[in-house]
Design a protein around this motif. Structure first.
Motif, PDB file in Angstrom:
ATOM      1  N   GLY A  31       0.768  -1.242   0.000  1.00 37.79           N
ATOM      2  CA  GLY A  31       0.000   0.000   0.000  1.00 37.79           C
ATOM      3  C   GLY A  31       0.796   1.287   0.000  1.00 37.79           C
ATOM      4  O   GLY A  31       0.221   2.374  -0.057  1.00 37.79           O
ATOM      5  N   ALA A  32       2.145   1.197   0.081  1.00 38.81           N
ATOM      6  CA  ALA A  32       2.948   2.425   0.177  1.00 38.81           C
ATOM      7  C   ALA A  32       3.030   3.155  -1.164  1.00 38.81           C
ATOM      8  O   ALA A  32       2.979   2.546  -2.226  1.00 38.81           O
ATOM      9  CB  ALA A  32       4.365   2.082   0.638  1.00 38.81           C
ATOM     10  N   THR A  33       3.190   4.464  -1.076  1.00 35.18           N
ATOM     11  CA  THR A  33       3.614   5.275  -2.210  1.00 35.18           C
ATOM     12  C   THR A  33       5.131   5.303  -2.149  1.00 35.18           C
ATOM     13  O   THR A  33       5.711   5.838  -1.195  1.00 35.18           O
ATOM     14  CB  THR A  33       3.044   6.702  -2.087  1.00 35.18           C
ATOM     15  N   VAL A  34       5.774   4.699  -3.156  1.00 40.11           N
ATOM     16  CA  VAL A  34       7.214   4.467  -3.088  1.00 40.11           C
ATOM     17  C   VAL A  34       7.965   5.403  -4.024  1.00 40.11           C
ATOM     18  O   VAL A  34       7.562   5.610  -5.169  1.00 40.11           O
ATOM     19  CB  VAL A  34       7.527   2.999  -3.472  1.00 40.11           C
ATOM     20  N   VAL A  35       9.079   5.947  -3.524  1.00 42.06           N
ATOM     21  CA  VAL A  35      10.013   6.690  -4.375  1.00 42.06           C
ATOM     22  C   VAL A  35      11.362   5.985  -4.295  1.00 42.06           C
ATOM     23  O   VAL A  35      11.901   5.785  -3.198  1.00 42.06           O
ATOM     24  CB  VAL A  35      10.158   8.159  -3.935  1.00 42.06           C
ATOM     25  N   VAL A  36      11.879   5.582  -5.467  1.00 48.77           N
ATOM     26  CA  VAL A  36      13.190   4.941  -5.505  1.00 48.77           C
ATOM     27  C   VAL A  36      14.235   5.963  -5.941  1.00 48.77           C
ATOM     28  O   VAL A  36      13.970   6.812  -6.800  1.00 48.77           O
ATOM     29  CB  VAL A  36      13.214   3.712  -6.449  1.00 48.77           C
ATOM     30  N   ALA A  37      15.423   5.869  -5.333  1.00 50.20           N
ATOM     31  CA  ALA A  37      16.478   6.850  -5.603  1.00 50.20           C
ATOM     32  C   ALA A  37      17.782   6.136  -5.943  1.00 50.20           C
ATOM     33  O   ALA A  37      18.096   5.082  -5.379  1.00 50.20           O
ATOM     34  CB  ALA A  37      16.680   7.742  -4.378  1.00 50.20           C
ATOM     35  N   SER A  56       7.577   6.191  -8.165  1.00 46.87           N
ATOM     36  CA  SER A  56       8.281   7.175  -8.981  1.00 46.87           C
ATOM     37  C   SER A  56       9.749   7.174  -8.557  1.00 46.87           C
ATOM     38  O   SER A  56      10.143   6.470  -7.625  1.00 46.87           O
ATOM     39  CB  SER A  56       7.666   8.572  -8.815  1.00 46.87           C
ATOM     40  N   ALA A  57      10.536   7.976  -9.279  1.00 46.61           N
ATOM     41  CA  ALA A  57      11.982   7.961  -9.049  1.00 46.61           C
ATOM     42  C   ALA A  57      12.511   9.364  -8.797  1.00 46.61           C
ATOM     43  O   ALA A  57      11.904  10.356  -9.206  1.00 46.61           O
ATOM     44  CB  ALA A  57      12.690   7.366 -10.264  1.00 46.61           C
ATOM     45  N   VAL A  58      13.647   9.429  -8.116  1.00 49.85           N
ATOM     46  CA  VAL A  58      14.392  10.681  -7.993  1.00 49.85           C
ATOM     47  C   VAL A  58      15.878  10.317  -8.089  1.00 49.85           C
ATOM     48  O   VAL A  58      16.303   9.329  -7.482  1.00 49.85           O
ATOM     49  CB  VAL A  58      14.048  11.432  -6.686  1.00 49.85           C
ATOM     50  N   THR A  59      16.606  11.088  -8.887  1.00 41.94           N
ATOM     51  CA  THR A  59      18.038  10.804  -8.977  1.00 41.94           C
ATOM     52  C   THR A  59      18.740  11.399  -7.755  1.00 41.94           C
ATOM     53  O   THR A  59      18.347  12.452  -7.240  1.00 41.94           O
ATOM     54  CB  THR A  59      18.668  11.407 -10.249  1.00 41.94           C
ATOM     55  N   VAL A  60      19.777  10.704  -7.314  1.00 42.18           N
ATOM     56  CA  VAL A  60      20.579  11.211  -6.195  1.00 42.18           C
ATOM     57  C   VAL A  60      21.948  10.548  -6.224  1.00 42.18           C
ATOM     58  O   VAL A  60      22.079   9.397  -6.620  1.00 42.18           O
ATOM     59  CB  VAL A  60      19.907  10.918  -4.832  1.00 42.18           C
TER      60      VAL A  60
END
Ligand code: NAP
Length: 250
Positions: A31-37, A56-60
């Motif tokens: 159920g989580a809203t996930v952001v992968v980095a 969704s994604a975020v660069t880091v």
């Protein structure tokens, strides 16, 4: 399937592959809203497709404090908060006897696995303590605080330090409402646990000899431990370093 993370925003660093991706998938399935980095946009895009849902994604680059601050701000802007973080990004470096490790390689391992993880903690906690708290799981290893192997001095030193950092940060911030624990896997089924030139079959033979349980760990087995540590079921578990290694460090 349970839904322990419905309504929670979860950040997974190193979420583009391996253990991070499997754990991001497990959080999303609950159920989580996930952001992968991570650093590589293409691998992140593949991971987002694989995870599905509203991932969704975020660069880091976790070694860069301004970049880590931007990562946390991006997650908060995108989803209105940050409730759970799994600080998993890490590298193995090039194994060699301690005296023969390249200085640049030693620095890169410590900078990524230890300093980078601390930068993530620093910026995540700064948000969480002002916004209702949260739960953080750090990625350590059974190599380091729990067992030592030849040729792994840089990696072992960085991960032993992650174990100590995690337990100290947990003490520092539990009264801020931020609950912090570590997971310390043994050899897990990703490329990182393959020795140079080794096939999966070679590794399976090595695991039969060297791991009491007789096999490599599945990424889903590490993910299960991370989800438990991050969940409300572990509300009274603070500063723990959970070894998931088939008995290798028992
Ligand atoms: N596999 C094992 O047997 C095992 C056992 C114990 C612990 N671990 C730990 O588990 C973690 C994940 O390992 P894995 O086996 O899943 O390997 P992996 O597939 O190579 O995953 C490593 C992840 O970290 C990211 N990363 C590396 N450096 C980064 C940086 N500077 N900034 C941002 N992201 C970075 C990588 O993405 P980019 O390259 O795109 O940035 C990748 O997503 C590591 O911390 C590792 O030490 C693994």
């Amino acid at each position: 399937m349970g839904a322990r993370f419905t309504g929670k925003v979860v950040l997974v660093t190193g979420g583009s592959s391996g253990i991070g991706r499997a754990t991001a998938r497990a959080f999303a399935a609950e159920g989580a809203t996930v952001v992968v980095a991570g650093r590589n946009e293409q691998r992140l895009a593949e991971a987002v497709r694989d995870i599905g849902g509203d991932a969704s994604a975020v660069t880091v680059d976790v070694t860069d404090s301004a970049d880590v601050a931007r990562m946390v701000a991006t997650v908060v802007d995108r989803h209105g908060g940050l409730h759970v973080a799994f600080n998993n990004a890490g590298i193995l470096g090039t194994p060699a006897p301690a005296a023969d490790l390249a200085e640049d390689d030693f620095d890169a391992v410590v900078r990524t696995n230890l300093t980078g993880l601390w930068l993530c903690l620093k910026h995540e906690i700064a948000h969480m303590r002002d916004h209702g708290g949260g739960a953080i799981v750090t990625m350590s290893s059974n190599i380091g605080a729990h067992r030592r192997l030849p040729n792994m001095a840089a990696y072992a030193a960085s991960k032993a330090a992650v174990s100590a950092l995690t337990r100290t940060a947990a003490l520092d911030h539990i009264r801020d409402g931020v609950r912090i624990n570590a997971v310390s896997p043994g050899a897990t089924d990703t490329e990182m646990s393959l020795r140079p030139g080794e096939t999966a079959a070679d590794r399976a033979a090595r695991m039969r000899e060297s791991v009491p349980l007789g096999r490599v760990g599945a990424t889903a087995e590490v993910a299960a431990a991370v989800l438990w540590l991050a969940s409300d079921e572990a509300a009274y578990t603070v500063g723990h370093d959970l070894v998931v290694d088939g008995g290798a460090a028992a």
